[in-house]
Design an enzyme around this catalytic site. Structure first.
Site, PDB file in Angstrom:
ATOM      1  N   ARG A  44      18.398  30.869  60.314  1.00 50.87           N
ATOM      2  CA  ARG A  44      17.522  30.309  59.965  1.00 50.87           C
ATOM      3  C   ARG A  44      17.045  28.797  61.101  1.00 50.87           C
ATOM      4  O   ARG A  44      16.018  28.689  61.281  1.00 50.87           O
ATOM      5  CB  ARG A  44      17.410  30.771  58.579  1.00 50.87           C
ATOM      6  CG  ARG A  44      16.278  31.226  57.983  1.00 50.87           C
ATOM      7  CD  ARG A  44      16.130  31.027  56.369  1.00 50.87           C
ATOM      8  NE  ARG A  44      16.364  32.562  56.064  1.00 50.87           N
ATOM      9  CZ  ARG A  44      14.903  32.999  55.452  1.00 50.87           C
ATOM     10  NH1 ARG A  44      14.229  31.997  55.935  1.00 50.87           N
ATOM     11  NH2 ARG A  44      14.742  33.291  54.816  1.00 50.87           N
ATOM     12  N   LYS A  54      31.318  44.062  51.648  1.00 52.69           N
ATOM     13  CA  LYS A  54      31.247  44.540  50.090  1.00 52.69           C
ATOM     14  C   LYS A  54      30.553  43.271  49.662  1.00 52.69           C
ATOM     15  O   LYS A  54      30.063  42.552  49.965  1.00 52.69           O
ATOM     16  CB  LYS A  54      32.548  43.965  49.505  1.00 52.69           C
ATOM     17  CG  LYS A  54      33.400  43.072  49.268  1.00 52.69           C
ATOM     18  CD  LYS A  54      34.362  43.100  48.900  1.00 52.69           C
ATOM     19  CE  LYS A  54      34.951  41.804  48.607  1.00 52.69           C
ATOM     20  NZ  LYS A  54      34.660  40.983  47.145  1.00 52.69           N
ATOM     21  N   HIS A 105      38.984  43.577  53.638  1.00 57.60           N
ATOM     22  CA  HIS A 105      39.981  42.552  54.443  1.00 57.60           C
ATOM     23  C   HIS A 105      41.393  42.791  54.102  1.00 57.60           C
ATOM     24  O   HIS A 105      42.502  42.675  54.659  1.00 57.60           O
ATOM     25  CB  HIS A 105      39.560  41.045  54.179  1.00 57.60           C
ATOM     26  CG  HIS A 105      39.887  40.408  52.976  1.00 57.60           C
ATOM     27  ND1 HIS A 105      38.521  40.519  51.640  1.00 57.60           N
ATOM     28  CD2 HIS A 105      40.605  39.770  52.501  1.00 57.60           C
ATOM     29  CE1 HIS A 105      39.349  39.702  50.755  1.00 57.60           C
ATOM     30  NE2 HIS A 105      40.698  39.336  51.184  1.00 57.60           N
ATOM     31  N   LYS A 120      44.917  42.970  56.104  1.00 62.10           N
ATOM     32  CA  LYS A 120      46.793  42.120  55.712  1.00 62.10           C
ATOM     33  C   LYS A 120      47.827  43.245  55.926  1.00 62.10           C
ATOM     34  O   LYS A 120      48.250  44.503  56.326  1.00 62.10           O
ATOM     35  CB  LYS A 120      47.120  42.160  54.177  1.00 62.10           C
ATOM     36  CG  LYS A 120      45.815  41.223  53.830  1.00 62.10           C
ATOM     37  CD  LYS A 120      46.127  40.558  52.936  1.00 62.10           C
ATOM     38  CE  LYS A 120      44.450  39.631  52.916  1.00 62.10           C
ATOM     39  NZ  LYS A 120      45.210  38.076  53.263  1.00 62.10           N
ATOM     40  N   GLU A 128      44.047  35.103  41.423  1.00 70.73           N
ATOM     41  CA  GLU A 128      43.886  33.933  42.016  1.00 70.73           C
ATOM     42  C   GLU A 128      43.976  32.612  40.795  1.00 70.73           C
ATOM     43  O   GLU A 128      44.446  32.882  39.552  1.00 70.73           O
ATOM     44  CB  GLU A 128      41.985  34.221  42.602  1.00 70.73           C
ATOM     45  CG  GLU A 128      42.003  34.923  43.805  1.00 70.73           C
ATOM     46  CD  GLU A 128      40.416  35.060  44.200  1.00 70.73           C
ATOM     47  OE1 GLU A 128      40.189  34.868  44.514  1.00 70.73           O
ATOM     48  OE2 GLU A 128      39.844  36.116  42.906  1.00 70.73           O
ATOM     49  N   ASP A 159      33.967  43.174  41.533  1.00 74.49           N
ATOM     50  CA  ASP A 159      34.623  42.145  43.441  1.00 74.49           C
ATOM     51  C   ASP A 159      36.052  42.738  43.630  1.00 74.49           C
ATOM     52  O   ASP A 159      36.347  42.545  45.012  1.00 74.49           O
ATOM     53  CB  ASP A 159      34.690  40.673  42.573  1.00 74.49           C
ATOM     54  CG  ASP A 159      34.946  40.005  43.747  1.00 74.49           C
ATOM     55  OD1 ASP A 159      34.212  39.928  44.477  1.00 74.49           O
ATOM     56  OD2 ASP A 159      35.615  38.826  43.876  1.00 74.49           O
ATOM     57  N   HIS A 173      39.386  46.565  46.608  1.00 72.36           N
ATOM     58  CA  HIS A 173      41.054  46.377  46.955  1.00 72.36           C
ATOM     59  C   HIS A 173      42.064  46.812  46.140  1.00 72.36           C
ATOM     60  O   HIS A 173      43.020  47.618  47.225  1.00 72.36           O
ATOM     61  CB  HIS A 173      41.174  44.565  46.584  1.00 72.36           C
ATOM     62  CG  HIS A 173      40.463  43.585  47.592  1.00 72.36           C
ATOM     63  ND1 HIS A 173      39.145  44.044  48.546  1.00 72.36           N
ATOM     64  CD2 HIS A 173      39.514  42.533  46.929  1.00 72.36           C
ATOM     65  CE1 HIS A 173      39.116  42.848  48.842  1.00 72.36           C
ATOM     66  NE2 HIS A 173      39.359  41.826  48.397  1.00 72.36           N
ATOM     67  N   LYS A 226      41.020  35.611  37.545  1.00 76.11           N
ATOM     68  CA  LYS A 226      40.553  34.086  38.340  1.00 76.11           C
ATOM     69  C   LYS A 226      41.297  32.975  37.070  1.00 76.11           C
ATOM     70  O   LYS A 226      41.695  32.932  36.017  1.00 76.11           O
ATOM     71  CB  LYS A 226      39.616  33.505  38.554  1.00 76.11           C
ATOM     72  CG  LYS A 226      38.510  34.077  39.593  1.00 76.11           C
ATOM     73  CD  LYS A 226      37.246  34.140  39.517  1.00 76.11           C
ATOM     74  CE  LYS A 226      36.516  34.409  41.016  1.00 76.11           C
ATOM     75  NZ  LYS A 226      37.752  34.132  42.523  1.00 76.11           N
TER      76      LYS A 226
END
Length: 515
Positions: free
Chosen positions: A70, A177, A207, A211, A245, A264, A269, A367
């Site tokens: 945009r 995703k 992703h 790796k 994480e 998520d 994964h 997390k």
């Protein structure tokens, strides 16, 4: 067909240099259009990866990068934006000559996803690039946008003819995703995409599969006689797959609320990692053969019940992350204090095959945990008989093979060894392989590998629509149970999750690894 299958399985001829997979493969004439180019993913990962590929000489001379968004940007404005992202995030050293060649092929198209005129302008720009840059009608479209906009972009690409290649050309779509919210929405999304792009032209990005250490799972298993004989239920007690994480939501509260840790991370994964660990040896490493073996695993995988004992979920509260005092989830800006979205998720899966029958696979992610780490731990059974006196092996735990995905990529083996001295005492010792110490070349970033593979039509590392749907079917019963059963448990930031996660393994006489 028989000849094609024979060629696929034929051993590599070392005299044919063109088939030598040790040589780098360079993408042919092509261009890339990024929708959502002003977002965090593009700025932090995609644009630096594209520069790194160019710097390594893996992109064609006429490679063209087109951003769609945009912003009221000129070509020069877009070049400045890309350069800023590259200088901040590129893995390789900045090279003025490489940058100048890459910048020549950069263009920006302003518009919204429902703007017919903008997409008409984009289609005209693609035709111009084919004529002046030598892109040969070969285009990949990277949808770095929320799934709600997938259908709009796909429809516009179809309407303008940008999804349909002429003879000798190709058109591909790369999708980020999440691939749906559950099995039903994943099927709907796949139908939308496949109505325009055939499945062979769809590249769903995970992703983690790009790796280096994830790909090393295949090398570790199938290039060595050392591991494969014990890679089964006769020797493996259980498998733990962890993605932890140490960060909180950090401004992603609006996106994360309603999705949660299981959707998520586990659905894509961790289940993909499980499939690579558990799959049978493929006839070859062709995309078709790899996907066939992964799908066999996913079809045989089921969540273990009862879910009140075999799963756990939690939300982090205020605590200490190292030396930093951090707020809890409900104090995060933009997060609904009454939300039941989990930031920690763990579950127990079983694979009903002869190789894995009776071996639980424990998957967890969260997390604000103790540290940032992703690993796969195969914990072996204890020997059926040990001729040691009581106390001589009381410090000895189960042998283990641990595949470290990040941040310290490598492989760890834990086994027992005698403690030096006159007494006979056996303790755990570790044998470590580290990528950074064993190889001088730094591993490429995952997005480098995946973007290049999409341009090369190498789909081994991209989940198919079947894999996505089977993964949701594995997870959906757990999500349905959680939705009907109250709030997640709490755990303090900087710890390793709620107490219910520890009880989940204690019920089976096991404990979580502390990486």
């Amino acid at each position: 067909m028989a000849n094609a299958a024979a060629r696929e399985q034929q051993p590599l001829n070392p005299l044919r240099q063109a088939d030598d997979t040790r040589l780098p493969r360079i993408a042919g004439p092509s261009g890339l259009v990024i929708f959502g180019v002003t977002g965090d993913l593009a700025r932090k990962k995609l644009l630096p990866a594209i520069y790194d590929l160019a710097n390594r000489g893996l992109l064609p001379a006429g490679f063209t990068l087109i951003g769609f968004g945009r912003r009221e940007w000129s070509k020069r404005d877009f070049e400045d934006y890309v350069r800023g992202a590259v200088e901040k995030g590129a893995r390789t050293r900045f090279n003025d000559n490489v940058w100048e060649r890459l910048a020549e092929g950069m263009h920006f198209v302003r518009g919204a996803f429902n703007d017919d005129q903008a997409f008409d302008s984009l289609a005209e720009l693609l035709r111009e690039m084919d004529a002046t840059r030598g892109t040969a009608g070969n285009w990949a479209y990277y949808l770095s946008v929320p799934p709600d906009y997938f259908s709009d972009v796909i429809h516009q690409l179809d309407r303008c003819g940008m999804a349909t290649p002429e003879d000798g050309q190709w058109r591909r779509v790369v999708i980020e995703k999440p691939f749906g919210h559950d099995a039903a929405t994943a099927r709907e999304l796949n139908e939308v995409v496949n109505q325009v792009f055939p499945e062979r032209s769809v590249f769903r990005i995970d992703h983690y599969l790009g790796k280096e250490t994830v790909q090393n799972i295949l090398a570790l298993r199938f290039a060595n006689q050392l591991f494969e004989p014990i890679w089964n239920a006769n020797y493996i007690d259980h498998v733990q797959i962890t993605m932890a994480e140490d960060i909180g939501l950090g401004g992603r509260a609006g996106y994360y609320d309603g999705i949660g840790a299981a959707r998520d991370v586990i659905q894509n994964h961790l289940i993909q990692l499980m499939a690579l660990v558990a799959m049978e040896e493929p006839a070859s490493f062709s995309p078709r053969q790899l996907k066939a073996e992964k799908i066999k695993v996913l079809r045989a995988t089921y969540p273990v019940e009862p879910f009140d004992r075999t799963t756990a979920r939690g939300q982090y509260t205020a605590g200490w992350q190292g030396s930093e005092k951090v707020v809890g989830l409900r104090e995060e800006e933009g997060f609904d204090p009454d939300s039941t979205t989990e930031t920690f998720a763990a579950c127990t899966l079983q694979i009903n095959t002869r190789r894995w029958a009776g071996v639980p696979f424990y998957l967890r992610t969260g997390k604000r945990l103790g540290r940032r780490v992703t690993e796969i731990a195969l914990v072996l059974k204890r020997p059926p008989y040990q001729p040691f006196q009581p106390g001589q092996t009381e410090s000895l735990t189960n042998n283990a093979v641990v595949l470290r995905i990040q941040p310290d990529e490598g492989v760890l083996m834990r086994f027992g060894s005698k403690v030096p001295g006159s007494a006979l005492e056996v303790r755990d010792v570790n044998m470590n392989f580290s990528y950074s110490e064993a190889f001088t070349e730094k591993s490429p970033e995952a997005y480098e590998r995946l973007i290049l593979d999409a341009l090369l039509d190498e789909s081994s590392l991209f989940p198919t629509n079947e894999e996505v749907e089977y993964s949701w079917e594995i997870l959906d019963p757990i999500l349905d149970y959680w939705a009907e059963n109250g709030r997640p448990d709490e755990y303090a930031a900087g710890t390793w999750g709620p107490e219910s996660a520890d009880r989940m393994l204690e019920a089976d006489g096991r404990v979580w690894r502390r990486p």
